[in-house]
Design a protein around this motif. Structure first.
Motif, mmCIF file in Angstrom:
data_model
loop_
_atom_site.group_PDB
_atom_site.id
_atom_site.type_symbol
_atom_site.label_atom_id
_atom_site.label_comp_id
_atom_site.label_asym_id
_atom_site.label_seq_id
_atom_site.Cartn_x
_atom_site.Cartn_y
_atom_site.Cartn_z
ATOM 1 N N PRO A 345 0.637 -0.951 -0.357
ATOM 2 C CA PRO A 345 0.033 -0.036 0.403
ATOM 3 C C PRO A 345 0.966 1.362 0.036
ATOM 4 O O PRO A 345 0.418 2.779 -0.246
ATOM 5 C CB PRO A 345 -0.918 -0.411 1.059
ATOM 6 C CG PRO A 345 -0.887 -1.579 2.054
ATOM 7 C CD PRO A 345 0.619 -2.430 1.179
ATOM 8 N N SER A 346 1.708 1.042 0.262
ATOM 9 C CA SER A 346 2.747 2.174 0.641
ATOM 10 C C SER A 346 3.068 2.603 -1.209
ATOM 11 O O SER A 346 3.623 3.526 -0.860
ATOM 12 C CB SER A 346 4.264 2.326 1.850
ATOM 13 O OG SER A 346 4.697 1.801 1.052
ATOM 14 N N LYS A 347 3.704 1.671 -1.552
ATOM 15 C CA LYS A 347 4.187 1.246 -2.835
ATOM 16 C C LYS A 347 3.130 2.295 -3.929
ATOM 17 O O LYS A 347 3.118 2.956 -4.757
ATOM 18 C CB LYS A 347 5.339 0.525 -3.648
ATOM 19 C CG LYS A 347 6.014 0.757 -4.808
ATOM 20 C CD LYS A 347 5.929 -0.148 -4.927
ATOM 21 C CE LYS A 347 6.824 -0.650 -6.798
ATOM 22 N NZ LYS A 347 7.743 -1.590 -6.708
ATOM 23 N N TYR A 348 1.700 1.775 -3.899
ATOM 24 C CA TYR A 348 1.291 2.230 -4.853
ATOM 25 C C TYR A 348 -0.106 2.404 -3.477
ATOM 26 O O TYR A 348 -1.327 1.241 -3.372
ATOM 27 C CB TYR A 348 0.279 0.428 -5.220
ATOM 28 C CG TYR A 348 1.453 0.063 -6.426
ATOM 29 C CD1 TYR A 348 2.336 0.901 -7.769
ATOM 30 C CD2 TYR A 348 2.344 -0.996 -5.937
ATOM 31 C CE1 TYR A 348 3.502 0.788 -8.199
ATOM 32 C CE2 TYR A 348 3.432 -1.121 -6.766
ATOM 33 C CZ TYR A 348 3.940 -0.455 -7.873
ATOM 34 O OH TYR A 348 4.792 -1.551 -8.619
ATOM 35 N N PRO A 349 -0.029 3.655 -3.211
ATOM 36 C CA PRO A 349 -1.652 4.011 -2.276
ATOM 37 C C PRO A 349 -2.581 4.225 -2.839
ATOM 38 O O PRO A 349 -3.822 3.963 -2.726
ATOM 39 C CB PRO A 349 -1.142 5.824 -1.816
ATOM 40 C CG PRO A 349 -0.090 5.498 -2.955
ATOM 41 C CD PRO A 349 0.700 4.358 -3.262
ATOM 42 N N GLU A 350 -2.991 3.713 -4.684
ATOM 43 C CA GLU A 350 -4.225 4.246 -5.056
ATOM 44 C C GLU A 350 -4.939 2.887 -5.525
ATOM 45 O O GLU A 350 -6.337 2.552 -5.425
ATOM 46 C CB GLU A 350 -3.771 5.204 -6.394
ATOM 47 C CG GLU A 350 -3.441 3.887 -7.241
ATOM 48 C CD GLU A 350 -1.573 3.654 -7.163
ATOM 49 O OE1 GLU A 350 -0.844 3.475 -7.829
ATOM 50 O OE2 GLU A 350 -1.651 4.656 -6.607
ATOM 51 N N ASP A 351 -3.870 1.522 -5.367
ATOM 52 C CA ASP A 351 -4.568 0.681 -4.832
ATOM 53 C C ASP A 351 -4.996 0.221 -3.825
ATOM 54 O O ASP A 351 -4.476 -0.626 -3.193
ATOM 55 C CB ASP A 351 -3.562 -0.518 -5.393
ATOM 56 C CG ASP A 351 -3.945 -2.170 -5.830
ATOM 57 O OD1 ASP A 351 -5.394 -2.053 -6.023
ATOM 58 O OD2 ASP A 351 -3.545 -3.019 -6.201
ATOM 59 N N THR A 352 -6.420 0.284 -3.682
ATOM 60 C CA THR A 352 -7.550 -0.445 -2.640
ATOM 61 C C THR A 352 -7.374 -1.953 -2.560
ATOM 62 O O THR A 352 -7.462 -2.191 -1.079
ATOM 63 C CB THR A 352 -8.894 0.123 -2.715
ATOM 64 O OG1 THR A 352 -9.181 1.515 -3.355
ATOM 65 C CG2 THR A 352 -10.019 0.123 -2.433
ATOM 66 N N TYR A 353 -7.172 -2.461 -3.714
ATOM 67 C CA TYR A 353 -6.877 -4.086 -3.216
ATOM 68 C C TYR A 353 -6.030 -4.472 -2.061
ATOM 69 O O TYR A 353 -6.223 -5.095 -1.260
ATOM 70 C CB TYR A 353 -6.880 -4.952 -4.735
ATOM 71 C CG TYR A 353 -7.678 -6.210 -4.623
ATOM 72 C CD1 TYR A 353 -6.701 -7.210 -3.479
ATOM 73 C CD2 TYR A 353 -8.409 -6.278 -5.307
ATOM 74 C CE1 TYR A 353 -7.501 -7.959 -3.491
ATOM 75 C CE2 TYR A 353 -9.169 -7.619 -5.234
ATOM 76 C CZ TYR A 353 -9.179 -8.648 -4.465
ATOM 77 O OH TYR A 353 -9.051 -9.996 -4.172
ATOM 78 N N LEU A 354 -4.754 -3.979 -2.860
ATOM 79 C CA LEU A 354 -3.014 -4.056 -1.373
ATOM 80 C C LEU A 354 -4.158 -2.973 -0.316
ATOM 81 O O LEU A 354 -3.124 -3.499 0.899
ATOM 82 C CB LEU A 354 -1.969 -3.098 -2.535
ATOM 83 C CG LEU A 354 -1.682 -3.641 -3.107
ATOM 84 C CD1 LEU A 354 -0.671 -2.710 -3.857
ATOM 85 C CD2 LEU A 354 -1.021 -5.251 -2.571
ATOM 86 N N HIS A 355 -4.876 -2.385 0.075
ATOM 87 C CA HIS A 355 -5.382 -1.803 1.915
ATOM 88 C C HIS A 355 -5.598 -2.814 1.791
ATOM 89 O O HIS A 355 -5.569 -3.216 3.232
ATOM 90 C CB HIS A 355 -5.376 -0.339 1.366
ATOM 91 C CG HIS A 355 -5.258 0.586 0.812
ATOM 92 N ND1 HIS A 355 -4.083 1.447 1.561
ATOM 93 C CD2 HIS A 355 -4.334 0.920 -0.127
ATOM 94 C CE1 HIS A 355 -3.414 2.002 1.303
ATOM 95 N NE2 HIS A 355 -3.206 2.144 0.133
#
Length: 876
Positions: A345-355
């Motif tokens: 999530p820190s590398k791709y904050p826009e990816d809700t799935y990772l969050h």
């Protein structure tokens, strides 16, 4: 140690239970749209997750996510999203591919239902957040292609619409013949190779492990029906039988399968190998039933479209452990695993799935407002921390196809841009305009080469070489989730080398330590043959011992092989052994005995002849026609030597001489006896001497009977030798393990005619002797002749049935014995009394004794002295 494994297995299952309703609500509310800007954008539609109402009657618009819905995470499909991002980043960092042009992407989750899928597509094509059909904003939309999959249903729904706009569509799911119809889907390209040799590979694997009793679970659609047809055809050609075939129905246009009740036959079937063809979405209910029944002793043969995270349960033992999976061969993509491990999530904050994943698996807290994690996270958390049964770090087949699809679009764009630059070079400074339909000529090229050097074929009319990896699924302890490559199948390899597999690397189903067996009937060992069980398949049979003189030297032979006549089957009916050639030899005990008997009787007869010649002037020799006696003794001497032709290795000469010499000598002997009996009858039946009878007696006319009878026998022998003479023959059946060399009679009719002729002579002699048996005479031999003929006939009458009931050497010995016995009866009965008088009672062999005997008989019979004197004179 066992408790350790159980603890680890339980620990690996814990993350599955941690899914919160909060994460589900975030994914749905955020609508999961992932975008990254670029000069050219590729749209990706992925079923990353699905939301289902717990109650089928619930109104979707009134759903409450904490109570009425169930969310299904599809982490295998999320790996495809990561593969798309990875490929685009790799392409953008390549200065030689698409220079001065950057690729962007727009990724949307494909929700449940056809209506929502098309809404997502309209929104992406319009270049805005509004779902406006037939509207594309030139200023905002720079889309070049749409990527869909993995289900053919999604690709079909979207492809029908995109084909109207000639918009390029690439699908990364398994190849489907329905999507390859050029009339319906002119703008659709399937990245996955066509499964032209999958059925051949599956059957080759089955044959490698000698599994010939296999069950089938096939998805009930057009592709499944075609696969079933190909499988059955290939199995029938190789002698593999189907224990059962179960077609699993699926609701078209939905990810939900129909309610499937576990068939009892899967539990009761003796088949330990079951092929399952279909994707994990379609066969979800089937796998759930299999797992609940804990069928851990079965070997499952699967195809690669499986998401193992779907099948998690709370059992510590996995029924699919040890399954063999056919997957298209793919090269390792460098740095992809590192890319996934660094995705966070820190590398791709826009990816809700990772969050959401970090919240579920690593206990991170959400910010209530935007569903972003802020604190309480596991330090340095990574997707690599997740168990293999939840998220597999190895690149899946679908992810590999996504990676190839990105490079196919990139290469096509590159060539298209170069082509436009050549034609528009004179218009400096003018912006190049790219229309999606312009990509088709470049996408239809026969081959495209991706980053790892692999050739891709998007135009499926051309034939491509397909190679499969055979993967063994290790999931013990539960949660291990490893896919270990244990072999390959290459349709292009030479015959006999298509399948390569390392059996020692395979972990079989839980509880199995060796290769499982899957047969309807146990193998028939050598010495037995298979007998089909009526009403069952060819693989169900009984084992029947081979018949006499037949063998089977291999396992599971359908027919026994008959041994050649020169060989015989050993007791185990496994080998044919060489028969021993034998015959009535002089070395045999039986041959020696008969030989000694023949020589002994012949010598004895010669001795009797010598006695008669020495005493030829005595009354007893003269009284019975000495010439006929000499002839009979000489003939009997030769008759006793006749059996020597029957002993020893037969030859053509001995075979011809055996029966003919035997018939000729016996004809002479019997005709001599007949002449003697007729002489006696003529001599003693003359009570009133007449001229004709006296002439017959004085001229010795009865002696001519011998040449006449002999000439008739010669005539019969001539016919026999002319029509069907005796010959050398082999008897391979009379004596086990032996081939007997014998003389075949040739014409059985001629042989029996010879015996019948001899019998007629013997009966005639017996009849004549019987008539004169009581005639008065001092040396009347009529009684002895009659008795000798009676014994002679008895011997040969007994001989015939015994002769026909025996075979081989015993049959020959019986004929020899009959010859010796019949000759001995003539010699002993006729000549023994005479030799007794000549040798032991010489006083009875004198004229005085005869005169006194005749005088006494004349008084008793009242004959005249003149007749007695003439009788004495005649006899003396």
């Amino acid at each position: 140690m066992l408790f350790s494994w159980i603890f680890i297995s339980c620990f690996l299952q814990i993350p599955i239970l941690l899914c919160s309703y909060r994460s589900s609500e975030c994914l749905v509310k955020m609508n999961y749209r992932l975008k990254e800007k670029g000069n050219v954008v590729i749209i990706g539609l992925f079923p990353a997750f699905a939301v289902y109402p717990l109650n089928k009657t619930t109104d979707w618009s009134m759903l409450k996510f904490n109570k009425e819905v169930m969310i299904e995470f599809k982490l295998r499909n999320y790996q495809c999203i990561l593969a798309m991002r990875f490929a685009i980043e790799e392409i953008n960092s390549n200065p030689y591919l698409l220079p001065n042009t950057s690729l962007g992407f727009e990724i949307n989750n494909v929700p449940h239902g056809q209506r929502h899928t098309l809404i997502k597509l309209f929104s992406s094509l319009s270049g805005s957040n509004y779902d406006i059909p037939n509207y594309i904003s030139a200023s905002e939309s720079n889309s070049a292609a749409v990527l869909t999959g993995p289900s053919w249903i999604i690709s079909e729904i979207i492809g029908t619409l995109l084909d109207l706009y000639k918009f390029p569509q690439l699908t990364f799911g398994p190849f489907d013949s329905l999507l390859s119809e050029q009339r319906r889907f002119t703008s659709l390209y399937q990245v996955a190779p066509k499964d032209t040799s999958l059925t051949h590979g599956i059957v080759s694997l089955i044959l490698h492990f000698h599994w010939i009793w296999v069950g089938l679970f096939i998805i009930d659609d057009d592709k499944g029906a075609q696969t079933l047809s190909d499988l059955r055809s290939e199995m029938d050609k190789n002698g593999v039988c189907t224990a059962f075939v179960e077609m699993i129905s699926v609701i078209r246009g939905s990810f939900l399968t129909k309610s499937w009740k576990n068939d009892v036959q899967i539990l009761e079937s003796s088949s330990n190998v079951i092929i399952i063809y279909g994707d994990s979405d379609s066969l979800l209910s089937l796998i759930v039933n299999i797992k609940q029944k804990l069928l851990t002793w079965k070997v499952w043969i699967l195809i690669s479209q499986w998401d193992v995270s779907k099948f998690d349960d709370y059992f510590m033992i996995d029924s699919l452990h040890g399954a063999l999976i056919f997957s298209h061969h793919r090269e390792e993509i460098p740095n992809f695993t590192d890319f996934m491990q660094k995705s966070s999530p820190s590398k791709y904050p826009e990816d809700t799935y990772l969050h959401v994943l970090w919240h579920i698996f690593f206990n991170c807290s959400f910010v209530q407002k935007d569903c972003k994690i802020v604190h309480n996270c596991l330090p340095n958390a990574s997707l690599g921390f997740l168990p293999g049964n939840i998220f597999d770090m190895a690149m899946s087949e679908e992810s590999y196809n996504v990676y190839n699809a990105m490079y196919a679009v990139a290469h096509s764009l590159h060539e298209m841009i170069l082509n436009q630059v050549q034609f528009q070079s004179h218009e400096n400074g003018k912006k190049l305009i790219l229309f999606p339909w312009q990509l088709h000529p470049f996408l239809r090229k026969t081959q495209l080469i991706n980053q790892d050097g692999t050739n891709m074929v998007l135009h499926h009319k051309s034939k491509s070489h397909v190679e499969y990896d055979i993967v063994n699924f290790w999931n013990f302890p539960k949660g291990l989730g490893l896919n270990v490559k244990v072999g390959t199948f290459s349709s292009n390899a030479p015959k006999g080398q298509k399948l390569s597999i390392s059996s020692n690397m395979i972990q079989w189903a839980t509880g199995s330590t060796e290769i499982p067996r899957s047969v309807c009937s146990e193998s028939c060992h050598p010495g037995f043959r298979k007998t089909h069980q009526e009403g069952k398949t060819a693989c169900c049979f009984d084992c029947t011992p081979c018949p006499e003189n037949e063998i089977s030297n291999e396992t599971d032979m359908g027919q026994c092989m008959k041994c050649p006549e020169t060989h015989y089957a050993n007791p185990e009916k496994i080998h044919c052994l060489q028969k021993t050639v034998t015959f009535l030899a002089y070395d045999d005990t039986l041959g020696k005995t008969l030989c000694f008997m023949s020589l002994g009787f012949s010598s004895l007869t010669a001795a009797v002849l010598g006695v008669f010649l020495k005493n030829r002037d005595t009354p007893i020799v003269k009284a019975n026609n000495s010439t006929l006696s000499y002839t009979l003794l000489v003939t009997l001497t030769l008759c006793f030597l006749c059996p020597l032709l029957f002993i020893g290795h037969p030859s053509t000469a001995t075979c011809v001489l055996q029966q003919n010499i035997f018939g000729l000598l016996f004809t002479v002997a019997l005709s001599t006896v007949l002449a003697k009996t007729i002489t006696v009858v003529i001599a003693f039946k003359i009570t009133a001497p007449g001229r004709v009878r006296r002439w017959l007696l004085i001229s010795r006319a009865p002696n001519f009977i011998i040449p006449l009878c002999t000439l008739l026998q010669i005539f019969l022998s001539g016919i026999w030798l002319t029509t069907s003479p005796p010959f050398i023959d082999k008897d391979a059946h009379s004596e086990h393990g032996h081939i007997i060399i014998i003389c075949n009679k040739g014409s059985a009719i001629a042989f029996h005619c010879t015996l019948g002729y001899l019998g007629a002579l013997a009966l005639g002699s017996y009849f004549m002797a019987f008539l004169s048996r009581n005639l008065p005479d001092t040396f009347n031999e009529a009684k002895f002749l009659a008795f000798s003929m009676l014994v002679f006939c008895s011997v040969w009458v007994t001989f015939l049935p015994v002769y026909h009931s025996t075979k081989g050497k015993i049959m020959v010995a019986m004929e020899v014995f009959s010859i010796l016995a019949s000759n001995a009866s003539l010699l002993v009965i006729i000549f023994a009394p005479k030799c007794y008088i000549i040798l032991l009672r010489p006083e009875r062999n004198s004229l005085c004794y005869i005169r006194d005997k005749t005088h006494a008989r004349s008084k008793k019979t009242f004959l005249t002295p003149s007749f007695c004197a003439s009788e004495i004179k005649q006899h003396c």
